[in-house]
Design a protein around this motif. Structure first.
Motif, PDB file in Angstrom:
ATOM      1  N   ALA A 526       0.949  -1.198   0.038  1.00 37.06           N
ATOM      2  CA  ALA A 526       0.122   0.044   0.001  1.00 37.06           C
ATOM      3  C   ALA A 526       0.905   1.384  -0.074  1.00 37.06           C
ATOM      4  CB  ALA A 526      -0.837   0.060   1.261  1.00 37.06           C
ATOM      5  N   GLY A 527       1.987   1.159   0.580  1.00 36.39           N
ATOM      6  CA  GLY A 527       3.015   2.358   0.541  1.00 36.39           C
ATOM      7  C   GLY A 527       3.569   2.344  -0.809  1.00 36.39           C
ATOM      8  N   MET A 528       3.504   1.510  -1.897  1.00 32.75           N
ATOM      9  CA  MET A 528       4.205   1.791  -3.082  1.00 32.75           C
ATOM     10  C   MET A 528       3.276   1.965  -4.146  1.00 32.75           C
ATOM     11  SD  MET A 528       7.542  -1.184  -2.876  1.00 32.75           S
ATOM     12  CE  MET A 528       6.589  -2.409  -1.821  1.00 32.75           C
ATOM     13  N   ALA A 529       2.286   1.224  -4.067  1.00 31.77           N
ATOM     14  CA  ALA A 529       1.090   1.117  -5.270  1.00 31.77           C
ATOM     15  C   ALA A 529       0.446   2.438  -5.280  1.00 31.77           C
ATOM     16  CB  ALA A 529       0.249  -0.029  -5.285  1.00 31.77           C
ATOM     17  N   ASP A 530      -0.062   3.088  -6.333  1.00 35.54           N
ATOM     18  CA  ASP A 530      -0.851   4.276  -6.322  1.00 35.54           C
ATOM     19  C   ASP A 530      -2.441   4.034  -6.386  1.00 35.54           C
ATOM     20  OD1 ASP A 530       1.245   6.579  -6.969  1.00 35.54           O
ATOM     21  OD2 ASP A 530       1.636   4.657  -8.272  1.00 35.54           O
ATOM     22  N   ALA A 531      -2.719   2.646  -7.007  1.00 38.97           N
ATOM     23  CA  ALA A 531      -3.880   2.130  -6.841  1.00 38.97           C
ATOM     24  C   ALA A 531      -3.995   0.617  -6.470  1.00 38.97           C
ATOM     25  CB  ALA A 531      -4.691   2.427  -8.037  1.00 38.97           C
ATOM     26  N   ILE A 532      -4.864   0.107  -5.660  1.00 38.60           N
ATOM     27  CA  ILE A 532      -5.059  -1.335  -5.560  1.00 38.60           C
ATOM     28  C   ILE A 532      -6.503  -1.796  -5.670  1.00 38.60           C
ATOM     29  CG2 ILE A 532      -4.678  -3.225  -3.720  1.00 38.60           C
ATOM     30  CD1 ILE A 532      -2.699  -1.239  -2.201  1.00 38.60           C
ATOM     31  N   LEU A 533      -6.633  -2.887  -6.454  1.00 39.40           N
ATOM     32  CA  LEU A 533      -7.847  -3.326  -6.678  1.00 39.40           C
ATOM     33  C   LEU A 533      -7.671  -4.841  -6.067  1.00 39.40           C
ATOM     34  CD1 LEU A 533     -10.807  -3.101  -7.940  1.00 39.40           C
ATOM     35  CD2 LEU A 533      -9.826  -4.247 -10.183  1.00 39.40           C
ATOM     36  N   GLU A 534      -8.558  -4.978  -5.047  1.00 36.33           N
ATOM     37  CA  GLU A 534      -8.900  -6.417  -4.828  1.00 36.33           C
ATOM     38  C   GLU A 534      -9.664  -7.078  -5.500  1.00 36.33           C
ATOM     39  OE1 GLU A 534      -8.478  -9.671  -3.613  1.00 36.33           O
ATOM     40  OE2 GLU A 534      -7.123  -8.521  -2.022  1.00 36.33           O
ATOM     41  N   ALA A 535      -9.217  -8.146  -6.462  1.00 37.06           N
ATOM     42  CA  ALA A 535     -10.103  -8.636  -7.460  1.00 37.06           C
ATOM     43  C   ALA A 535     -10.464 -10.115  -6.916  1.00 37.06           C
ATOM     44  CB  ALA A 535      -9.392  -8.850  -8.967  1.00 37.06           C
ATOM     45  N   TRP A 536      -9.832 -10.700  -5.793  1.00 39.24           N
ATOM     46  CA  TRP A 536     -10.087 -12.114  -5.511  1.00 39.24           C
ATOM     47  C   TRP A 536      -9.432 -13.197  -6.505  1.00 39.24           C
ATOM     48  CZ3 TRP A 536     -10.253 -11.123  -0.394  1.00 39.24           C
ATOM     49  CH2 TRP A 536     -10.995 -10.387   0.376  1.00 39.24           C
ATOM     50  N   HIS A 537     -10.280 -14.235  -6.318  1.00 46.58           N
ATOM     51  CA  HIS A 537     -10.288 -15.178  -7.668  1.00 46.58           C
ATOM     52  C   HIS A 537     -11.774 -15.054  -8.246  1.00 46.58           C
ATOM     53  CE1 HIS A 537      -6.693 -17.521  -5.399  1.00 46.58           C
ATOM     54  NE2 HIS A 537      -6.334 -16.648  -6.151  1.00 46.58           N
ATOM     55  N   PRO A 538     -11.707 -14.167  -9.295  1.00 47.37           N
ATOM     56  CA  PRO A 538     -12.900 -13.765  -9.905  1.00 47.37           C
ATOM     57  C   PRO A 538     -13.781 -14.525 -10.733  1.00 47.37           C
ATOM     58  CG  PRO A 538     -11.070 -12.885 -10.797  1.00 47.37           C
ATOM     59  CD  PRO A 538     -10.487 -13.671 -10.241  1.00 47.37           C
ATOM     60  N   GLY A 539     -13.353 -15.941 -11.107  1.00 52.72           N
ATOM     61  CA  GLY A 539     -14.168 -16.873 -11.892  1.00 52.72           C
ATOM     62  C   GLY A 539     -13.714 -16.719 -13.362  1.00 52.72           C
ATOM     63  N   THR A 540     -14.613 -17.504 -14.089  1.00 52.18           N
ATOM     64  CA  THR A 540     -14.570 -17.393 -15.612  1.00 52.18           C
ATOM     65  C   THR A 540     -14.196 -16.336 -16.387  1.00 52.18           C
ATOM     66  OG1 THR A 540     -15.911 -19.553 -15.290  1.00 52.18           O
ATOM     67  CG2 THR A 540     -15.474 -18.618 -17.477  1.00 52.18           C
ATOM     68  N   GLU A 541     -15.374 -15.149 -15.844  1.00 58.19           N
ATOM     69  CA  GLU A 541     -15.284 -14.050 -16.510  1.00 58.19           C
ATOM     70  C   GLU A 541     -14.474 -12.837 -15.878  1.00 58.19           C
ATOM     71  OE1 GLU A 541     -16.204 -15.016 -19.547  1.00 58.19           O
ATOM     72  OE2 GLU A 541     -17.235 -13.276 -19.873  1.00 58.19           O
ATOM     73  N   GLY A 542     -13.677 -13.420 -15.026  1.00 57.99           N
ATOM     74  CA  GLY A 542     -13.015 -12.335 -13.892  1.00 57.99           C
ATOM     75  C   GLY A 542     -12.074 -11.571 -14.510  1.00 57.99           C
ATOM     76  N   GLY A 543     -11.293 -11.882 -15.543  1.00 59.23           N
ATOM     77  CA  GLY A 543     -10.104 -11.226 -16.478  1.00 59.23           C
ATOM     78  C   GLY A 543     -10.745  -9.897 -16.940  1.00 59.23           C
ATOM     79  N   LYS A 544     -11.835 -10.129 -17.772  1.00 62.58           N
ATOM     80  CA  LYS A 544     -12.569  -9.197 -18.341  1.00 62.58           C
ATOM     81  C   LYS A 544     -13.073  -8.272 -17.143  1.00 62.58           C
ATOM     82  CE  LYS A 544     -14.090 -12.459 -21.916  1.00 62.58           C
ATOM     83  NZ  LYS A 544     -15.157 -13.026 -22.365  1.00 62.58           N
ATOM     84  N   ALA A 545     -13.823  -8.744 -16.484  1.00 63.77           N
ATOM     85  CA  ALA A 545     -14.395  -7.944 -15.159  1.00 63.77           C
ATOM     86  C   ALA A 545     -13.345  -6.950 -14.476  1.00 63.77           C
ATOM     87  CB  ALA A 545     -15.098  -8.882 -14.294  1.00 63.77           C
ATOM     88  N   ALA A 546     -12.117  -7.398 -14.535  1.00 67.65           N
ATOM     89  CA  ALA A 546     -10.896  -6.686 -13.953  1.00 67.65           C
ATOM     90  C   ALA A 546     -10.866  -5.309 -14.829  1.00 67.65           C
ATOM     91  CB  ALA A 546      -9.925  -7.286 -13.681  1.00 67.65           C
ATOM     92  N   ALA A 547     -10.788  -5.598 -16.438  1.00 66.70           N
ATOM     93  CA  ALA A 547     -10.400  -4.514 -17.200  1.00 66.70           C
ATOM     94  C   ALA A 547     -11.671  -3.735 -17.245  1.00 66.70           C
ATOM     95  CB  ALA A 547     -10.360  -5.370 -18.638  1.00 66.70           C
ATOM     96  N   ASP A 548     -12.966  -4.345 -17.206  1.00 70.31           N
ATOM     97  CA  ASP A 548     -14.094  -3.470 -16.864  1.00 70.31           C
ATOM     98  C   ASP A 548     -13.974  -2.392 -15.972  1.00 70.31           C
ATOM     99  OD1 ASP A 548     -15.590  -4.703 -18.951  1.00 70.31           O
ATOM    100  OD2 ASP A 548     -16.757  -6.056 -17.652  1.00 70.31           O
ATOM    101  N   VAL A 549     -13.392  -2.967 -14.656  1.00 67.89           N
ATOM    102  CA  VAL A 549     -13.078  -2.188 -13.405  1.00 67.89           C
ATOM    103  C   VAL A 549     -11.980  -0.888 -13.808  1.00 67.89           C
ATOM    104  CG1 VAL A 549     -12.572  -1.789 -10.871  1.00 67.89           C
ATOM    105  CG2 VAL A 549     -14.195  -3.508 -11.822  1.00 67.89           C
ATOM    106  N   LEU A 550     -10.976  -1.482 -14.178  1.00 69.54           N
ATOM    107  CA  LEU A 550      -9.625  -0.568 -14.429  1.00 69.54           C
ATOM    108  C   LEU A 550     -10.018   0.593 -15.486  1.00 69.54           C
ATOM    109  CD1 LEU A 550      -6.897  -3.489 -14.493  1.00 69.54           C
ATOM    110  CD2 LEU A 550      -7.659  -2.012 -12.585  1.00 69.54           C
TER     111      LEU A 550
END
Ligand code: NOJ
Length: 731
Positions: A526-550
């Motif tokens: 947290a001291g080094m990253a400017d933004a942190i997204l906790e994505a957990w293990h997000p499932g079949t469509e989780g990679g796309k969902a992470a991009a949706d959020v980012l």
């Protein structure tokens, strides 16, 4: 009563008695061996989910020795075994088919801890419904879910499978899951029977080591650990699985206090009690049974109906009955429970109603299911940090994607991913490429997840240097959480933090995307990253969902269902702790002789309920309908929440209560309500909570539930720390 109601009542009563008749008439015809077969649950060799291997049990099914089977996840295979049971056994009693459908069957949703982070009960219910629809098509009639174990130790790998530290939130999620799995009609071939687990207190394994001893007061058990089971039961859950641990020195699978006193006598549970994998046999290793026969006697006497994988009932009950150590009434009671479940599932009407190859082909990973997986994964992600509004990212920039999980597919599915297919998973890297174009995304792995090899650092630094922005995808593999996956460290494994440190030196803005199954200690990150997204293990469509959020297609709205400590030494740490006699004064100067650490603050890095948004929400002060009520009265508390930012968004409005003085001490805050609302930019909404007996009742000194007069603090806010406060009294 009008004539129509009379007729439907008569039909209902006739239906019920027809069911009872079927069960009783079968019972009357059954041999002892056939009865014991109905109390036996064995695993096929398709999948191994415990230490005792399964096999193809066709002969056991044919001979009636095996009345129920699990880990048979394919319609064709189910049909074949069911045919053997129905056509080749004397009474043709169909088999139950169980499976661990924990967060999806073919279409995988975020791990349960992620689903809980959505604080969206419709989303949870929808995910369970889709899981049921897909599993039922394959012939599964019974899921070993939901897991409703409260978990407050992030070392415990199974924290991933539950809903975190809080009782209230866990109750809501438990109900939503049961509704989703079971629907309104168990015989509907698009639903499955749910099985709440693990009864009870499994989440409190000492030192977070799986299967370890639990030593807990009855007060803690009843107050904190049991309510999610009761909630699942009230929602109609038809079965329960015992836990591996002991409670009060007695293993759960032979514990009459848990299984009889509480479950059957107090709660009037009349469904099926199944053990966990081999746990009747494990009573010997626990040191509470001398041998398998002794263990079987204890389990049956405690009220266990079905023996999963111990074969203790299969091997022992006949002799035990002859010796008078068990009774036929005990056996019949359990057989009845099992047959009744089969009846409710409609298996006597049509034993093949759940396996349908055509449905399997059409429904597995159907487009609407994948769409839901993506949407729900987006809802489950928690934005932990967003310095200078680095997120959402704009397309068109040069992005360096770095880290050992950026290309991961299987790991996105997480623990217990049923028949989830890693080939269907789009990695975070590929999802970012799809949005930003391959010419503006460059990848470097940098290091592995767990090893200490730093030879990839230089390459990663070079890629970072060429970019406008770095997205680092770090965390844990799927196998690092879940059953038998406890850790003694909750830091990022391997040299991932060192990699982050090297990248930080480039001076590029860093977005950290975390894929993990437990709370991690992230102080350094947290001291080094400017933004942190906790994505957990997000499932079949989780990679796309992470991009949706980012990229801002989805505005994050997830909130932590569990505290993120600063360091492991703070564990156990949860928001609803007690005040102690020497609480740490807020701005104490030299806080000697106060409840604190000398080497760490008391407070966590990210509190329970925490999660940021791309927009800003402002809370008005709390308005109470009354400031004083009688014990049986209700008051309301309202706040107006305004979206003061420029983007539409969802906010989880959380309501906490503190009972200041009680016959026993109460936590400093307890979640007693929440409401997830959607606000357009510039919009406001008044959210009102009702506070009465349901919110204020607790287990009093005399172990009865009730409300005690006195003074209460009330908090409403965006997380368990940042709240508006007010107070009221009961006289
Ligand atoms: C052991 C696990 O504890 C339980 O949760 C699971 O349902 C069974 N194995 C069956 O796979």
């Amino acid at each position: 009563m009008n004539i129509k109601i009379c007729i439907s009542l008569l039909i209902a009563v006739a239906g019920l008695s027809a069911h009872a008749d079927k069960v009783e008439s079968l019972l009357a015809q059954m041999t002892l061996e056939e009865k014991i077969g109905q109390l036996t649950l064995l695993s096929s060799k398709w999948e191994i989910t415990g230490p005792v291997a399964g096999k193809s049990y066709v002969d056991e099914v044919r001979s009636g020795q095996c009345g129920n089977i699990f880990n048979v996840p394919k319609a064709e295979y189910v049909r074949q075994l069911q045919k053997t049971a129905v056509e080749e056994t004397r009474l043709g009693i169909p088999l139950l088919f169980g499976y661990d459908v924990i967060h999806g069957y073919k279409t995988i949703f975020p791990i349960p801890l992620g689903l809980a982070s959505s604080w969206d009960m419709d989303a949870v219910e929808r995910s369970a419904r889709i899981a049921a629809v897909e599993a039922a098509a394959s012939g599964i009639t019974w899921t070993f879910a939901p897991m409703v174990d409260i978990a407050r130790d992030p070392r415990w790998g199974r924290i991933a499978e539950g809903t975190g530290e809080d009782t209230y939130l866990s109750c809501e999620v438990a109900k939503a899951n049961v509704r989703g799995f079971q629907g309104n009609d168990l015989s509907d071939p698009f639903t499955v029977a749910a099985c709440m687990k693990h009864f009870a207190a499994y989440g409190a394994a000492q030192a977070g080591r799986d299967y370890h001893t639990v030593d807990m007061s009855e007060r803690m058990l009843r107050d904190t650990y049991l309510p999610p089971f009761k909630a699942a039961l009230d929602a109609g859950c038809v079965s329960v699985m015992t836990s591996f641990n002991e409670f009060n020195g007695v293993p759960a699978s032979g514990n009459p206090f848990l299984l009889k006193t509480i479950l059957r006598d107090e709660w009037k549970f009349d469904g099926v009690v199944v053990t966990d994998y081999n746990s009747i046999n494990e009573m010997i290793a626990h040191g509470s049974a001398a041998d398998q026969a002794d263990a079987a006697v204890q389990a049956l006497a405690a009220g266990v109906d079905m023996d999963m994988m111990s074969s203790a009932y299969l091997k022992q009950l006949k002799r035990l009955l002859a010796e008078g150590r068990v009774t036929i009434e005990q056996i019949d009671r359990s057989v009845r429970n099992v047959l009744r479940l089969k009846e409710k599932l409609g298996l006597f009407d049509n034993p093949y109603r759940y396996c349908d190859e055509q449905r399997e082909r059409n429904l597995h990973c159907a487009a609407p299911h994948l769409k839901a997986s993506r949407e729900i994964a987006g809802k489950s992600m928690v934005l932990l940090k967003n310095e200078k509004n680095l997120l959402p990212m704009k397309t068109g920039k040069r992005i360096a994607v770095i880290g050992p999980l950026a290309k991961a597919q299987k790991d996105l599915l997480g623990t217990w991913c049923a028949r989830g297919d890693k080939e269907m998973v789009t990695s975070v890297l590929d999802a970012l490429i799809q949005v930003n174009g391959s010419n503006r995304v460059e990848f470097s792995e940098g290091c592995g997840v767990t090893n200490n090899d730093i030879t990839g650092f230089a390459g990663a630094v070079a890629v970072a240097r060429k970019s406008d922005l770095v997205v680092m995808v770090l965390g844990e593999t799927a196998g690092m959480s879940g059953e038998a996956a406890s850790r003694t460290s909750i830091n990022l494994p391997g040299v991932q933090t060192e990699l982050l440190r090297e990248i930080k030196k480039t001076g590029k803005p860093i977005v950290l995307v975390l894929l993990n199954g437990r709370p991690l200690a992230l102080e350094q990150e947290a001291g080094m990253a400017d933004a942190i997204l906790e994505a957990w293990h997000p499932g079949t469509e989780g990679g796309k969902a992470a991009a949706d959020v980012l990229f801002g297609k989805i505005n994050p709205s997830g909130k932590l269902p569990v505290t993120f400590p600063r360091n492991l030494g703070q564990v156990p740490i949860h928001y609803n702790m007690k005040n102690t006699g020497r609480p740490l004064a807020p701005a104490a100067d030299k806080p000697k002789f106060q409840s604190r650490y000398i080497d760490s603050p008391n407070d966590p890095l990210y509190p329970f309920g925490f999660g940021l948004s791309y927009t800003d929400f402002q809370y008005s002060e709390i308005t109470l309908s009354k400031s004083e009520i009688k014990p049986d009265e209700t008051l309301t508390a309202s706040v107006t929440v305004s979206n003061t930012g420029k983007i539409d968004g969802e906010e989880v409005v959380q309501m906490y209560i503190r009972d200041l003085v009680g016959s026993v001490t109460r936590p400093v805050k307890e979640l007693k309500g929440f409401n997830k609302i959607f606000l357009k930019a510039g919009e406001s909404q008044t959210v009102t909570f009702s506070i009465g007996e349901k919110e204020l009742t607790f287990l009093r000194r005399d172990m009865t539930w009730g409300v005690e007069p006195g003074y209460f603090d009330l908090f409403i806010g965006t997380n368990s720390r940042d709240v508006q406060s007010s107070s009221f009294s009961i006289h």
